[in-house]
Design a protein around this motif. Structure first.
Motif, PDB file in Angstrom:
ATOM      1  N   ALA A  27     -13.909  -7.231   2.722  1.00  0.00           N
ATOM      2  CA  ALA A  27     -13.688  -6.372   1.555  1.00  0.00           C
ATOM      3  C   ALA A  27     -12.209  -6.013   1.416  1.00  0.00           C
ATOM      4  O   ALA A  27     -11.648  -6.034   0.308  1.00  0.00           O
ATOM      5  N   LYS A  28     -11.578  -5.698   2.544  1.00  0.00           N
ATOM      6  CA  LYS A  28     -10.151  -5.381   2.539  1.00  0.00           C
ATOM      7  C   LYS A  28      -9.350  -6.580   2.038  1.00  0.00           C
ATOM      8  O   LYS A  28      -8.408  -6.434   1.247  1.00  0.00           O
ATOM      9  N   ASP A  53      -6.096  -9.226  -4.662  1.00  0.00           N
ATOM     10  CA  ASP A  53      -5.868  -8.799  -6.049  1.00  0.00           C
ATOM     11  C   ASP A  53      -4.578  -7.997  -6.172  1.00  0.00           C
ATOM     12  O   ASP A  53      -3.806  -8.177  -7.118  1.00  0.00           O
ATOM     13  N   LEU A  54      -4.349  -7.096  -5.202  1.00  0.00           N
ATOM     14  CA  LEU A  54      -3.139  -6.271  -5.217  1.00  0.00           C
ATOM     15  C   LEU A  54      -1.892  -7.141  -5.112  1.00  0.00           C
ATOM     16  O   LEU A  54      -0.904  -6.928  -5.822  1.00  0.00           O
ATOM     17  N   VAL A  97     -10.325  -9.024   0.011  1.00  0.00           N
ATOM     18  CA  VAL A  97     -10.516  -9.236  -1.427  1.00  0.00           C
ATOM     19  C   VAL A  97      -9.596  -8.326  -2.239  1.00  0.00           C
ATOM     20  O   VAL A  97      -8.916  -8.759  -3.179  1.00  0.00           O
ATOM     21  N   LEU A  98      -9.555  -7.056  -1.861  1.00  0.00           N
ATOM     22  CA  LEU A  98      -8.737  -6.093  -2.597  1.00  0.00           C
ATOM     23  C   LEU A  98      -7.245  -6.345  -2.400  1.00  0.00           C
ATOM     24  O   LEU A  98      -6.453  -6.229  -3.341  1.00  0.00           O
ATOM     25  N   GLU A  99      -6.858  -6.703  -1.180  1.00  0.00           N
ATOM     26  CA  GLU A  99      -5.446  -7.010  -0.928  1.00  0.00           C
ATOM     27  C   GLU A  99      -4.993  -8.224  -1.731  1.00  0.00           C
ATOM     28  O   GLU A  99      -3.867  -8.260  -2.233  1.00  0.00           O
ATOM     29  N   TYR A 105       0.803  -1.216   0.000  1.00  0.00           N
ATOM     30  CA  TYR A 105       0.000   0.000   0.000  1.00  0.00           C
ATOM     31  C   TYR A 105       0.844   1.278   0.000  1.00  0.00           C
ATOM     32  O   TYR A 105       0.327   2.359  -0.268  1.00  0.00           O
TER      33      TYR A 105
END
Length: 294
Positions: free
Chosen positions: A278-279, A285-286, A281-283, A163
């Motif tokens: 939600a955090k 992908d990142l 899921v995005l992490e 991040y």
């Protein structure tokens, strides 16, 4: 003084084999070992309330800049405001009681920690649960987050690196192996609060290091530029405190995250609730993109 032992690793597998829970290194540690992950290996062990960017943003007028005014009074007023806000929203305060409310009253605070008081060292134990709750909900405090799990520490090092806008060359896993009484002898309290204080704290196997303000320092001038390394210096004061820093290139953050994920260590498990899902899921992908999987 005991120097910090530092070792640089160049692959995720080498770091993992060294600090995973079943590694020979971890199994040889003697005490209740604690771990911390950081995105930048050059950062000191600096609590939020002592960070230069936080101090610069919220600092008081220079004429009031004695240690008492910033380090104690400033922290108390922020903590009291957090308490008032929780009351207004109906948010439960951990270990609330009439005695605790009396301890939070300003006259009691002044009598304990004012310049004429010699009996108390900031902060007293009654404040610990509220400090922990405030810390885990984004308030900068003098608590420094640690975990009992090396996997959790590696997760936080990886995600902070993923991040971060200011990419450093290396991230770090810190390890402290020392008895609580030895840490206390140099001015550092190891604080473990009940899991009910914060679901996140419980899931992360979290605990804190607390630098207690020495009574004799209250009237000293406050120099923000010297605050960042105070815990590092205290840890070096006793040769029975073993401190390790293991580093890894930040370009491997995605790969390190994916390995933690395989062991069920992710935002989904460490931040219980829909926000954590939600955090997570995005992490995920990142991290896949960073590791070249997408």
């Amino acid at each position: 003084m005991m120097p910090i032992y530092e070792e640089n690793f160049e692959s995720v597998s080498d770091l993992w084999q060294h600090v995973s829970p079943i590694s020979p290194f971890v199994e040889k540690l003697k005490f209740n070992t604690i771990y911390r992950g950081q995105a930048d290996s050059e950062w000191d062990l600096t609590p939020g309330a002592f960070r230069q960017d936080v101090i610069s943003k919220y600092r008081r007028n220079k004429q009031d800049y004695k240690r008492y005014n910033h380090v104690i009074e400033f922290e108390y007023f922020n903590l009291n405001s957090f308490l008032i806000g929780c009351d207004q929203q109906g948010i439960q305060i951990p270990f609330d009681s009439n005695e605790f409310r009396e301890a939070m009253e300003f006259p009691e605070f002044v009598s304990r920690y004012g310049s004429s008081s010699d009996d108390f060292q900031w902060p007293d134990k009654e404040y610990y649960p509220l400090l922990a709750k405030a810390q885990h909900h984004g308030m900068p405090t003098r608590l420094l987050d640690w975990t009992k799990s090396s996997l959790v520490a590696m997760y936080f090092a990886a995600t902070q690196a993923l991040y971060s806008n200011n990419k450093s060359e290396r991230m770090a896993i810190w390890v402290i192996d020392a008895h609580e009484t030895i840490l206390s002898s140099v001015g550092l309290d190891l604080i473990q609060t009940a899991g009910s204080v914060s679901k996140n704290l419980a899931a992360q196997k979290g605990l804190f290091l607390l630098y207690k303000e020495p009574k004799q320092s209250y009237k000293d001038d406050f120099y923000p530029e010297l605050e960042s390394s105070v815990i590092n210096k205290l840890l070096a004061q006793n040769n029975m405190i073993n401190v390790y820093k293991f580093t890894l290139p930040t370009c491997l953050a995605g790969e390190l995250y994916m390995l933690c994920y395989k062991f069920n260590v992710s935002a989904t498990t460490l931040f219980p609730g829909p926000d954590g899902v939600a955090k997570g899921v995005l992490e995920f992908d990142l991290a896949k993109r960073s590791a070249g999987i997408l």
